[in-house]
Scaffold this motif. Structure first.
Motif, PDB file in Angstrom:
ATOM      1  N   ILE A   1       0.682  -1.126   0.008  1.00 51.01           N
ATOM      2  CA  ILE A   1      -0.260   0.214   0.104  1.00 51.01           C
ATOM      3  C   ILE A   1       0.790   1.193   0.130  1.00 51.01           C
ATOM      4  O   ILE A   1       0.385   2.182  -0.732  1.00 51.01           O
ATOM      5  CB  ILE A   1      -0.759  -0.141   1.169  1.00 51.01           C
ATOM      6  CG1 ILE A   1      -1.994  -1.168   1.031  1.00 51.01           C
ATOM      7  CG2 ILE A   1      -1.738   1.233   1.175  1.00 51.01           C
ATOM      8  CD1 ILE A   1      -2.945  -1.319   2.469  1.00 51.01           C
ATOM      9  N   TRP A   2       2.035   1.295   1.056  1.00 51.71           N
ATOM     10  CA  TRP A   2       2.861   2.311   0.974  1.00 51.71           C
ATOM     11  C   TRP A   2       3.647   2.683  -0.337  1.00 51.71           C
ATOM     12  O   TRP A   2       3.700   3.869  -0.767  1.00 51.71           O
ATOM     13  CB  TRP A   2       3.666   2.139   2.168  1.00 51.71           C
ATOM     14  CG  TRP A   2       4.673   3.487   2.366  1.00 51.71           C
ATOM     15  CD1 TRP A   2       4.069   4.554   3.332  1.00 51.71           C
ATOM     16  CD2 TRP A   2       5.945   3.636   1.976  1.00 51.71           C
ATOM     17  NE1 TRP A   2       5.352   5.520   3.538  1.00 51.71           N
ATOM     18  CE2 TRP A   2       6.296   4.907   2.513  1.00 51.71           C
ATOM     19  CE3 TRP A   2       6.844   3.028   0.971  1.00 51.71           C
ATOM     20  CZ2 TRP A   2       7.550   5.533   2.351  1.00 51.71           C
ATOM     21  CZ3 TRP A   2       7.994   3.763   1.011  1.00 51.71           C
ATOM     22  CH2 TRP A   2       8.334   4.976   1.455  1.00 51.71           C
ATOM     23  N   THR A   3       4.059   1.546  -0.868  1.00 55.32           N
ATOM     24  CA  THR A   3       4.900   1.708  -2.107  1.00 55.32           C
ATOM     25  C   THR A   3       3.956   2.232  -3.265  1.00 55.32           C
ATOM     26  O   THR A   3       4.256   3.146  -4.002  1.00 55.32           O
ATOM     27  CB  THR A   3       5.291   0.166  -2.546  1.00 55.32           C
ATOM     28  OG1 THR A   3       6.174  -0.188  -1.589  1.00 55.32           O
ATOM     29  CG2 THR A   3       6.242   0.395  -3.671  1.00 55.32           C
TER      30      THR A   3
ATOM     31  N   LEU B   1       8.249  12.472   8.140  1.00 52.10           N
ATOM     32  CA  LEU B   1       6.805  12.005   7.955  1.00 52.10           C
ATOM     33  C   LEU B   1       6.730  11.014   6.609  1.00 52.10           C
ATOM     34  O   LEU B   1       5.646  10.332   6.898  1.00 52.10           O
ATOM     35  CB  LEU B   1       6.128  13.349   7.477  1.00 52.10           C
ATOM     36  CG  LEU B   1       5.939  14.441   8.552  1.00 52.10           C
ATOM     37  CD1 LEU B   1       5.315  15.749   7.856  1.00 52.10           C
ATOM     38  CD2 LEU B   1       4.937  13.849   9.681  1.00 52.10           C
ATOM     39  N   THR B   2       7.415  11.025   5.930  1.00 56.46           N
ATOM     40  CA  THR B   2       7.494   9.918   4.607  1.00 56.46           C
ATOM     41  C   THR B   2       7.578   8.694   5.567  1.00 56.46           C
ATOM     42  O   THR B   2       6.949   7.729   5.348  1.00 56.46           O
ATOM     43  CB  THR B   2       8.511  10.140   3.785  1.00 56.46           C
ATOM     44  OG1 THR B   2       8.312  11.445   3.051  1.00 56.46           O
ATOM     45  CG2 THR B   2       8.525   9.131   2.776  1.00 56.46           C
ATOM     46  N   LEU B   3       8.438   8.505   6.215  1.00 57.91           N
ATOM     47  CA  LEU B   3       8.946   7.174   7.001  1.00 57.91           C
ATOM     48  C   LEU B   3       7.772   6.837   8.094  1.00 57.91           C
ATOM     49  O   LEU B   3       7.573   5.835   8.184  1.00 57.91           O
ATOM     50  CB  LEU B   3      10.335   7.176   7.611  1.00 57.91           C
ATOM     51  CG  LEU B   3      11.404   7.418   6.813  1.00 57.91           C
ATOM     52  CD1 LEU B   3      12.769   7.323   7.531  1.00 57.91           C
ATOM     53  CD2 LEU B   3      11.595   5.842   6.022  1.00 57.91           C
TER      54      LEU B   3
ATOM     55  N   ALA C   1       5.608   3.410   8.723  1.00 60.52           N
ATOM     56  CA  ALA C   1       5.300   2.659   9.964  1.00 60.52           C
ATOM     57  C   ALA C   1       3.818   2.672  10.196  1.00 60.52           C
ATOM     58  O   ALA C   1       3.592   1.643  10.697  1.00 60.52           O
ATOM     59  CB  ALA C   1       6.031   3.365  11.126  1.00 60.52           C
ATOM     60  N   ILE C   2       3.027   3.671  10.010  1.00 59.48           N
ATOM     61  CA  ILE C   2       1.585   3.611  10.293  1.00 59.48           C
ATOM     62  C   ILE C   2       0.973   2.333   9.184  1.00 59.48           C
ATOM     63  O   ILE C   2       0.095   1.710  10.039  1.00 59.48           O
ATOM     64  CB  ILE C   2       0.826   4.905   9.948  1.00 59.48           C
ATOM     65  CG1 ILE C   2       1.431   6.222  11.118  1.00 59.48           C
ATOM     66  CG2 ILE C   2      -0.696   4.742  10.008  1.00 59.48           C
ATOM     67  CD1 ILE C   2       0.988   7.480  10.738  1.00 59.48           C
ATOM     68  N   ALA C   3       1.496   2.339   8.284  1.00 65.50           N
ATOM     69  CA  ALA C   3       0.787   1.517   7.216  1.00 65.50           C
ATOM     70  C   ALA C   3       1.022  -0.031   7.737  1.00 65.50           C
ATOM     71  O   ALA C   3       0.160  -0.762   7.787  1.00 65.50           O
ATOM     72  CB  ALA C   3       1.343   1.427   5.718  1.00 65.50           C
TER      73      ALA C   3
ATOM     74  N   ALA D   1      -5.043   7.247   7.000  1.00 65.23           N
ATOM     75  CA  ALA D   1      -3.820   8.196   7.904  1.00 65.23           C
ATOM     76  C   ALA D   1      -2.691   7.929   7.289  1.00 65.23           C
ATOM     77  O   ALA D   1      -1.699   8.786   7.187  1.00 65.23           O
ATOM     78  CB  ALA D   1      -3.753   7.429   9.177  1.00 65.23           C
ATOM     79  N   MET D   2      -2.198   6.865   6.646  1.00 69.98           N
ATOM     80  CA  MET D   2      -1.027   6.752   6.172  1.00 69.98           C
ATOM     81  C   MET D   2      -0.855   7.515   4.741  1.00 69.98           C
ATOM     82  O   MET D   2      -0.020   8.473   4.613  1.00 69.98           O
ATOM     83  CB  MET D   2      -0.690   5.265   5.651  1.00 69.98           C
ATOM     84  CG  MET D   2       0.582   4.938   4.785  1.00 69.98           C
ATOM     85  SD  MET D   2       0.488   5.224   3.165  1.00 69.98           S
ATOM     86  CE  MET D   2      -0.975   4.356   2.401  1.00 69.98           C
TER      87      MET D   2
END
Length: 252
Positions: free
Chosen positions: A60-62, A84-86, A90-92, A126-127
């Motif tokens: 999802i993050w990618t 914030l990107t990292l 972490a949230i994802a 949120a991610m």
């Protein structure tokens, strides 16, 4: 002034690549979760669930940041806050882990699916918006509230469907089909969220944006999650069940 915003700076390349990354993460996550439910894998259930959560979260993050390669703002350079990107990564992974472990240990009951789907969907949203908070321009980024709400609803629906598929879809080809559906849903959530974005330029750019520098930053951020997906793919590919058959399923 309001700047012209594009999500397709490189044409169809970025949305197609983003969709494929979302499908890859979903496919790996579904197969890992499937393996965790076998009697033969019961002692290693937590490990398979964690690998599944990491796969889905990284996918999802990618997807998000591959799609963001195509994001551009006319009249302003675009950069990203690395912290914030990292944090969005972490949230994802964290919220997908919560959902996957809930359904992995408690089953796909309506109550469990609803709770896990809402938690995971809100976490995915949120991610996305933490990732958007990392965007830095010579202006302010604003959002259309109804479109944001729609994107969150899509995220919750997609997350619930993914978690249901993770514990209900067992065969390889059914998992592949489910991953394609999830790829459409997750990518659709991203572009729905991006449709809510407007940028108001408050400072005239003094230099031309270096697209090479921006691309280098995003690719360096993507390296770790992509490597995690490759490792997960290798583990799944060398799992003997792909060769020897489906094995025995957990009762109840």
């Amino acid at each position: 002034m309001t700047a012209t915003v594009s999500n397709f700076h490189y044409g169809a390349v970025t949305p197609i690549a983003a969709f494929l990354m979302a499908c890859l993460g979903a496919a790996l996550g579904l197969r890992c979760t499937t393996r965790s439910l076998r009697r033969t894998y019961r002692s290693r259930r937590a490990g398979w669930l964690m690998l599944g959560a990491v796969s889905i979260g990284c996918g999802i993050w990618t997807m998000h940041f591959v799609a963001m390669i195509g994001f551009s703002v006319e009249g302003s350079p675009v950069s990203y806050d690395s912290t914030l990107t990292l944090l969005s990564l972490a949230i994802a992974i964290a919220v997908v882990s919560v959902g996957v472990f809930l359904v992995g240990y408690r089953g796909a009951t309506p109550t469990t699916l609803s709770v896990a789907g809402v938690i995971t969907g809100l976490g995915v949203a949120a991610m996305h918006y933490v990732g958007m908070a990392a965007v830095q321009t010579h202006g302010s980024v604003e959002y259309d509230a109804p479109t944001v709400v729609l994107s969150v609803l899509i995220a919750v629906t997609a997350a619930t469907a993914a978690l249901w598929a993770a514990v209900s879809v067992h065969s390889l080809w059914s998992s592949m089909g489910a991953s394609l559906v999830m790829g459409v849903a997750v990518t659709g959530m991203h572009y729905t969220g991006m449709a809510s974005v407007s940028v108001h330029i408050t400072q005239q750019a003094s230099a031309t944006q270096s697209s090479t520098d921006l691309l280098s930053f995003l690719l360096s951020m993507l390296a770790g999650p992509v490597a995690a997906l490759v490792i997960a793919a290798v583990i799944v590919m060398f799992d003997p069940d792909l060769v020897l058959g489906e094995g025995e399923w957990k009762a109840g």
